[in-house]
Design a protein around this motif. Sequence first.
Motif, PDB file in Angstrom:
ATOM      1  N   GLN D 237      42.144  29.572  42.343  1.00 37.96           N
ATOM      2  CA  GLN D 237      42.178  29.937  40.941  1.00 37.96           C
ATOM      3  C   GLN D 237      41.196  31.080  40.684  1.00 37.96           C
ATOM      4  O   GLN D 237      40.161  31.185  41.356  1.00 37.96           O
ATOM      5  CB  GLN D 237      41.800  28.718  40.077  1.00 37.96           C
ATOM      6  CG  GLN D 237      42.777  27.566  40.215  1.00 37.96           C
ATOM      7  CD  GLN D 237      44.170  27.945  39.758  1.00 37.96           C
ATOM      8  OE1 GLN D 237      44.415  28.188  38.602  1.00 37.96           O
ATOM      9  NE2 GLN D 237      45.103  28.016  40.711  1.00 37.96           N
ATOM     10  N   VAL D 238      41.543  31.903  39.725  1.00 39.99           N
ATOM     11  CA  VAL D 238      40.689  33.034  39.381  1.00 39.99           C
ATOM     12  C   VAL D 238      39.295  32.516  39.040  1.00 39.99           C
ATOM     13  O   VAL D 238      39.172  31.534  38.307  1.00 39.99           O
ATOM     14  CB  VAL D 238      41.293  33.763  38.163  1.00 39.99           C
ATOM     15  CG1 VAL D 238      40.318  34.815  37.634  1.00 39.99           C
ATOM     16  CG2 VAL D 238      42.610  34.394  38.536  1.00 39.99           C
ATOM     17  N   PRO D 239      38.230  33.111  39.504  1.00 35.25           N
ATOM     18  CA  PRO D 239      38.181  34.303  40.354  1.00 35.25           C
ATOM     19  C   PRO D 239      38.027  33.984  41.841  1.00 35.25           C
ATOM     20  O   PRO D 239      37.633  34.858  42.591  1.00 35.25           O
ATOM     21  CB  PRO D 239      36.925  34.992  39.833  1.00 35.25           C
ATOM     22  CG  PRO D 239      36.023  33.856  39.471  1.00 35.25           C
ATOM     23  CD  PRO D 239      36.896  32.705  39.060  1.00 35.25           C
ATOM     24  N   LEU D 240      38.297  32.768  42.241  1.00 30.89           N
ATOM     25  CA  LEU D 240      38.111  32.404  43.655  1.00 30.89           C
ATOM     26  C   LEU D 240      39.428  32.439  44.409  1.00 30.89           C
ATOM     27  O   LEU D 240      39.603  31.754  45.405  1.00 30.89           O
ATOM     28  CB  LEU D 240      37.493  30.996  43.747  1.00 30.89           C
ATOM     29  CG  LEU D 240      36.155  30.845  43.026  1.00 30.89           C
ATOM     30  CD1 LEU D 240      35.651  29.419  43.113  1.00 30.89           C
ATOM     31  CD2 LEU D 240      35.138  31.780  43.650  1.00 30.89           C
ATOM     32  N   HIS D 241      40.340  33.260  43.937  1.00 29.48           N
ATOM     33  CA  HIS D 241      41.688  33.225  44.499  1.00 29.48           C
ATOM     34  C   HIS D 241      41.886  34.255  45.581  1.00 29.48           C
ATOM     35  O   HIS D 241      42.923  34.277  46.232  1.00 29.48           O
ATOM     36  CB  HIS D 241      42.684  33.531  43.388  1.00 29.48           C
ATOM     37  CG  HIS D 241      42.507  34.918  42.881  1.00 29.48           C
ATOM     38  ND1 HIS D 241      41.408  35.292  42.144  1.00 29.48           N
ATOM     39  CD2 HIS D 241      43.248  36.031  43.046  1.00 29.48           C
ATOM     40  CE1 HIS D 241      41.493  36.588  41.861  1.00 29.48           C
ATOM     41  NE2 HIS D 241      42.592  37.061  42.394  1.00 29.48           N
ATOM     42  N   THR D 242      40.928  35.145  45.796  1.00 25.44           N
ATOM     43  CA  THR D 242      41.231  36.334  46.596  1.00 25.44           C
ATOM     44  C   THR D 242      41.527  36.021  48.059  1.00 25.44           C
ATOM     45  O   THR D 242      42.086  36.849  48.763  1.00 25.44           O
ATOM     46  CB  THR D 242      40.051  37.304  46.554  1.00 25.44           C
ATOM     47  OG1 THR D 242      38.886  36.596  46.973  1.00 25.44           O
ATOM     48  CG2 THR D 242      39.814  37.816  45.150  1.00 25.44           C
ATOM     49  N   TRP D 243      41.120  34.843  48.496  1.00 25.52           N
ATOM     50  CA  TRP D 243      41.327  34.555  49.919  1.00 25.52           C
ATOM     51  C   TRP D 243      42.783  34.237  50.227  1.00 25.52           C
ATOM     52  O   TRP D 243      43.245  34.456  51.345  1.00 25.52           O
ATOM     53  CB  TRP D 243      40.453  33.393  50.358  1.00 25.52           C
ATOM     54  CG  TRP D 243      40.757  32.079  49.696  1.00 25.52           C
ATOM     55  CD1 TRP D 243      40.258  31.628  48.524  1.00 25.52           C
ATOM     56  CD2 TRP D 243      41.648  31.075  50.169  1.00 25.52           C
ATOM     57  NE1 TRP D 243      40.757  30.405  48.222  1.00 25.52           N
ATOM     58  CE2 TRP D 243      41.627  30.034  49.218  1.00 25.52           C
ATOM     59  CE3 TRP D 243      42.447  30.948  51.295  1.00 25.52           C
ATOM     60  CZ2 TRP D 243      42.396  28.878  49.366  1.00 25.52           C
ATOM     61  CZ3 TRP D 243      43.204  29.802  51.450  1.00 25.52           C
ATOM     62  CH2 TRP D 243      43.177  28.776  50.482  1.00 25.52           C
ATOM     63  N   LEU D 244      43.505  33.700  49.248  1.00 27.08           N
ATOM     64  CA  LEU D 244      44.833  33.170  49.578  1.00 27.08           C
ATOM     65  C   LEU D 244      45.820  34.259  50.010  1.00 27.08           C
ATOM     66  O   LEU D 244      46.498  34.095  51.030  1.00 27.08           O
ATOM     67  CB  LEU D 244      45.382  32.349  48.406  1.00 27.08           C
ATOM     68  CG  LEU D 244      46.709  31.665  48.709  1.00 27.08           C
ATOM     69  CD1 LEU D 244      46.589  30.750  49.909  1.00 27.08           C
ATOM     70  CD2 LEU D 244      47.199  30.862  47.514  1.00 27.08           C
ATOM     71  N   PRO D 245      45.929  35.374  49.299  1.00 34.70           N
ATOM     72  CA  PRO D 245      46.849  36.407  49.798  1.00 34.70           C
ATOM     73  C   PRO D 245      46.465  36.885  51.195  1.00 34.70           C
ATOM     74  O   PRO D 245      47.343  37.085  52.042  1.00 34.70           O
ATOM     75  CB  PRO D 245      46.697  37.524  48.769  1.00 34.70           C
ATOM     76  CG  PRO D 245      46.203  36.858  47.543  1.00 34.70           C
ATOM     77  CD  PRO D 245      45.364  35.725  47.994  1.00 34.70           C
ATOM     78  N   ASP D 246      45.144  37.016  51.436  1.00 37.65           N
ATOM     79  CA  ASP D 246      44.731  37.448  52.764  1.00 37.65           C
ATOM     80  C   ASP D 246      45.081  36.412  53.824  1.00 37.65           C
ATOM     81  O   ASP D 246      45.276  36.742  54.998  1.00 37.65           O
ATOM     82  CB  ASP D 246      43.213  37.692  52.795  1.00 37.65           C
ATOM     83  CG  ASP D 246      42.836  38.912  51.996  1.00 37.65           C
ATOM     84  OD1 ASP D 246      43.764  39.538  51.439  1.00 37.65           O
ATOM     85  OD2 ASP D 246      41.642  39.227  51.915  1.00 37.65           O
TER      86      ASP D 246
END
Lengths: 101, 479, 531, 636
Positions: D237-246
């Motif tokens: 969930q925002v803002p800890l979401h950036t890892w999932l697409p990677d």
Amino acid sequence: MGISLMYYLLVSGGLFALGLAGVLIRRNMLLLLLAVELMLNGANVALIGFSRHWDVTDGQIFALVVMVVAAAEVVIGLGLIVAVYRQRIVLDVDELDQLKG
Amino acid sequence: MNIAALPMMILIATAVVALVPSLAPPGRVRHLGPPLVSIVGLVAAAGMSVLLWGDRQYTFYGAFRTDRLTVLMTLIFIASALVTVLMSLREPATVDRRGEYYSLLVAAVVGMVLVAGTGDLIGVFLGIEILSVALYVLCAMEVWRARSLEAGLKYLIVGAVGSALLLYGLTFVFGATGSVSLEEISDIVRVRGLGGEPLLMGGMALVIAGLGFKASAAPFHMWVPDVYEGAPTPITAFMATAVKAAAIVAFLRVFSGALIDVVDDWQMPLAVIAALAIIAGNVGALVQQSFKRMMAYSSIAQAGYLLIGVATGTLLGVRSLLYYLIAYTAMTLGAFILVAIREREVEDGQSIASLAGYGRRSPLHGVVVTVCLFALAGFPPLSGFIGKFMLFGAAVEADLTWLAVVGAVGSAVSVAYYLRPIFVLWGEDPEPGNARTFDPGDGLWVASVLAGLGVVVTSILASPLLDYCREAAQALIAP
Amino acid sequence: MPWLTLLIVVPLAAGIVAALLPSATARLVAAVAGLVTAGLAVAVLFEFNRTVGTGQLTEHHGWASEAGLEWTLRVDGISLWLVLLTAGIFGLALVAGFLHMPARGGAQYLGLILIAEGALLGLFLAGNLLLFYVFWESMLIPFYFLVGMWGSEGRRQAVMRFVVYTMVGSLIMLVGIVATAFIARDVTGQFTFDIQALQGVAFSDTQSRWLFAAFALAFVIKLPMWPFHAWLPDTYRTAPIVVTVLLAAVMSKAGVYGFLKIGLPLFPGGAAFFQNVLVLLSVVSILYGSLVAWRAPTLRLVVAYSSIAHLGFILLGIVTIDGQALQGAVLQMVNHGLVVASAFVIVGIITQRSGREKVADLGGLAEGAPWLAGAFLFVTMASLAIPGSNAFAGEFFILIGTFRHHWWAVFLACLGIIYASVYMLRLFQRTMNGPRGQVSGSTVEMRPGDFVLLVPLVAAMLAIALWPQGVLRTTGPTVDRVLAPAQVALNRPASQVRARVPVNPPEEALPLPGDPEPTAPTPQNTQVPTP
Amino acid sequence: MIGSLAWVVLLLPLAGALVLGFSGSAEPPKALTRVAGVGTIALSFAATLVIFFTLLGRDADDRALTTTAWRWAELGPLRIDLALLLDPLSVLMMLVITGVGMLIVAYSTEYMNHDRDYRRFFAEMDFFIFAMLLLVMAANFVFLIIGWALVGLASYLLIGYYYDRPSAVAAAKKAFVINVLGDVGLVLAAFVMAVKLDTLDYAGVFGLAPEKLGHGGLIPELIAVLLFVGAAAKSAQVPLHTWLPDAMEGPTPVSALIHAATMVTAGVYLVVRCNVLYQLAPHASEMVAIVGAVTLFIAATIATVQEDIKRVLAWSTVSQIGYMIMAAGLGLYTGAMFHFLTHAFFKALLFLVAGVVIHALVGEQGIDRMGGLKKYLPVAWATTLVGCLAISGVPPFAGFFSKDEILARAWDAGDLGKVLSIVGLVGAVLTAFYMFRMFFRVFHGPEPEGGYAHAPHPSGPAMTLPVIVLAVLSTVGGLIQVPTVNHWLDSWLDVSLMADPALEASHATEWRTMTMSVIAAAAGIGLAWFIFAADGGRRRVQMAGAMPALRRFLLDQWRFDPVIDDAVVAPGRDLGDAAYRGFEPYGSGGLVRGGVGVATAAARLVRATQNGLVRMSAFGLVVGLIVVAAAMILGR
């Protein structure tokens, strides 16, 4: 009652201080020995004075012992000075500077 | 005269007899005679002393007293002298004047014993002078070596000034009390309440200076590194141990013994010079490249630790001091033995660098000197630690905690230089130039083993030794 | 059986013997001695009565009783585990020495390790302040030689720094020990260095603070805590890897143990006074160690600095003065020993076989070395205390307890947990993953000998991870006793204080109000009559 | 009986992982790997089914039980057991994990056939299933956290499966570190609970919390927020979401299982599990709902511009979890679980089909190098269509019912609910749009320039069968809870949802929302058809340059990565550098160096006085005399 203790002590202190000053400022080894003798004899004067003050002989005995000791010291001292002189031909104590640091 | 002075008499006789073999033609007798005579005489005196262990006995009309302290100190002096004799067997200084050398050595011991057992101020001065005059000569014994001569002469001149200060101080003490007898002085001081008496204080200040000089406390220490470095190594070892012990026992006899009732007057100056010695010695040693000179500075610092025991003025302090003195004698001798060995083996033997890899080549000496240095640094469980610990304890007990802290910090600093030779001994590879060129002689092996054993035994048998030290201390302080 | 004396004497004696023997025999003697000692430690575990919180299996003999130095040994719930840890890790180190001996002076090397083991065991078992100090200092000697003689480039400066730095602290501690005994004598009328007998002495606030400070300085240097850690990087870097393992896994516990054995129980007032400072110091250590570990260039330094951070957690658990935190801290002492030992073993395997120290020179080792990669991964996870690992259990308990009193410290410490994942993964990934570096994986793959070392460590970690209660149930009563005085000093609610606070001298000996003028206590057993 | 069976369910995958992990360095036969890898999970699924039907046969009140292995730790009043909890919620999760997991692992036997380290893949997959089971079966927060972290570890391992690929390694690290951040949130929440309640068991916490913590106080809000930090990190969930697409760097089955169906929904599970706590924390719940809504919108917008088939699905996952989180935040716990269930089906389906496509194109993932695949891969086309319809919320596919339940009940859950419901509807339009954008571009439209190097080949039965099963489930899965018809899920979860406000939408709302969402889906699909399919994809080319700034912004994924890097990562790194380069040598080292400096300077001083002159020594005597005298006078 002859001379008061104070005079003994004044002379004694003068001799002792003179000797000490000599040790501090003189550079000639023989004069150094002489200065030390002055200090010892300054003490001797005081010993005699105290001895008289308390009216005991202890001080005089002490003074005699000191004279013997002083003689022994001078003998050794002269011997060593002669040895140094023979080796290096100096009498200036400041030349003895190999040992430092 | 009764039996009480017998050890001293034996020693005097030994000093004389040691000269006799010199009359013999060159050969074994002339060569081995003096050391043998010395050893026999020293051992005999030691044996005699042991028999005298007991309550105080007077002789020479009270001028000489043999009590447990005298005996204990005599044994320390003799032990140091014995090791020195062993170290000297092949000493260059003894070549061609063996009789004089050993005779003077024993004569110095006579002076020390006199100091230890003296009953009056005259004995203090006389004893100190006897040993000093003997040592002036011994230091300069290698007259062909400029450094030795220089050391002797410097020692003589400065030493004479020190003696003069001591004498003047003793004179004032006599002047203030009207007696030279230590026991009488003690009574007079107590009865008359001489605390704060200016003449007495001046006298004490001068005595502290004079004896501090002999004990090589700072700031009277400046002659020490020079003289210790220049003197023949066995003599240096002897000075660092026995002479220092003699000066300390003089302190004990005069201050802790006779002047104990004005302890408030002399405690602070003694504590100050002890602290200064600890600082100056430990700091000065840090940057030394010569092992011998480093040990000289170390002995200054150790004098400071010993003086802590005097400064406390308590039974515990004296007792700790005595124990530490025994331990210190063993450790310091062990360290100097290595200097003696290396300087005979290689050109540059006094330097720390010359020890590189020596431990691996000669494990016995390596281990002994390592143990000794660790003990000097105060690593437990060695005797150096036990002694230091007890001295600190005595200081804390006497409300001199700051002095204990100075001692502790000083010890921490000292680790830095004590460990340096150890590292070089074991951690570095020997340089090819350090190969042995001259056989140091078997005497050193024996001496080395004795010193090492001394450290170990004083560590393990700390308890009984401390018992003896307590008895000796009681002999001093108790009436 | 005098188990405790045997525990100390066996390695010491074997060490001296081994040092004198030829290498081939020496290594056998050393390995056997190591295993025997480990066996003795296990025996102590079985002899131990875990319902009792005081020292037990006591042994008492005089030594230099005149100086207060006595051979008094005790084991309690805390030292029990340190003894096991010490015996275990040293046992492994000796086995490692058996398998792979240094070419030069191998016998002495093993002998010194055994002597170090004896000294450390003595430290953990000592029941007398002076004996504690004796072992505290004497363990420096073997380590000095181990680093000085078998270390790598720059060892001289490193050992100097190590020893001098430690000595500064410990000599001040010596003065503290002396002062403690004398002051306690004035209070209780009894002159003793026995730690148990000194408990509960009513020092004044000032005394307690100064004494605590004198001890604490030695302890934080030994740990080491920021900013007293300057000796650590060089020492860990230059020491032979086995010695680094011993230093990090076992010796570092000595400082922590000091707080538990002496700091808290003897000087609760001082502990309470310095509590906030120490909490802050621990937190700074955690963060500082983590940050530097993140940026450190060589493998060993990463682990070395991470060790500072981990020890920060342990200290935090102690100085927060809470039962749960302290339980966690004790558990974490064991955990940290296991984790850091295995981390250094792996780092040692990699650096020695590849000949590369720098992280940047390595990469992609996993390809040729799957076993090593697996082991390294395990250790990495244990080191960053991933939940489920043994280190998690310890850190979790520490932080629960800390949270109760210093929630801010927990939030900061948690930053350290996050950084731990950053630096440990950096270490793992840069070496194991990514494109291949200068060395191929197959050269560093684990060999049978490595399994001998790692399997016991991993097994122990797993066991604790699955059943920390196995440790906790023996430490509980001891922890309660250790904490109680400090809790009282901090005015903690009575519900948290779970042990009786010792009073010394016992209360009935103290005069009651209204009694006639109290007479000065007559010194008993004192060596010091006033002259 | 079913207590021990629970342990069997949990430990079988672990056994599989261990057997595979320690079966020697040599690669064992692939058949053996398959048996161990898939077999254990299949058995585990079977056991779960037994448990499920056993519980189903019991009374509603009798459906929760705890089984304890041993006392894990006891710290004063705090007692922590190694224990498992079987209740409707955990059993539902177990069914999805083992069931979908079994399908995906079976699928992998073919998909991963050509990869090296075949064995390692299955070992890690099995380990993941074990960890995920532990997460949902744990009976207290400690083992929840342990499972929580171990799935993070498994995810790390599988994202970094191709460990020689730097991007994969970096993605793995990012995922792990963000997950540790989440762990820390959970751990902190556990600290608060342990300190305040002296227990960490679910039963204890949920039983004591209402009484001891009160409603709406600081403590329950704090707990809820901290728990949500964990949930947000795990559920991207925002803002800890950036890892999932990677995380799409991992093999596709991994994406399907971990980063779509199971692990990333753990956050939802957590919030639902802790419904008691969230009901005590109204503000935190609102925050949860808002974060979910924001996430669903942001992720949906980003998904509209992605050019990598797996990244489209990844952003869509983030967006769909946003729905669930939003629902959970609003108190629609059943809705959240319902959407979790259907999402597990259709998202796993979509990923697996994507895998089929990628497999067919020998690893190609860019959708602009796809097109017209319908004729090569008819089964994939059909199943993808099912998946897209399901996710877009077209009746009667599964997604329709679950999404509708959320939107409808949200509408009736206060003002905030209305706003969020509208956001959800907007999201639904976007969802339909980006899904069909992908669908049309992959299966319709022109073939890429130059055609395909190798003709795309359909996959074998091991891959096709799970896809079909999932397609069926995506079609009918929504029927377990049809508005106004049946409420099976509501009643099943009732036991676990101790504090369920049991929000019900009114009939009017139901019908209005249904209509709206069908319209939304149709709008999205229509728009996608208009742009990407209507005239053979030419319009797409014409529109490519439109709104470049917005496009850039979306392609940069709302610029989260650089901002986080600058704000969070860089300061720490710089501080570390400063500490290592700056403080280490001069600060702490300086302490030493300073000490050494002082000592050396003092030593120089001592040496300087030591000039070897006799006069100096005599002078020293005099100075000493003065010192002694001074000390004597001052010391009195």
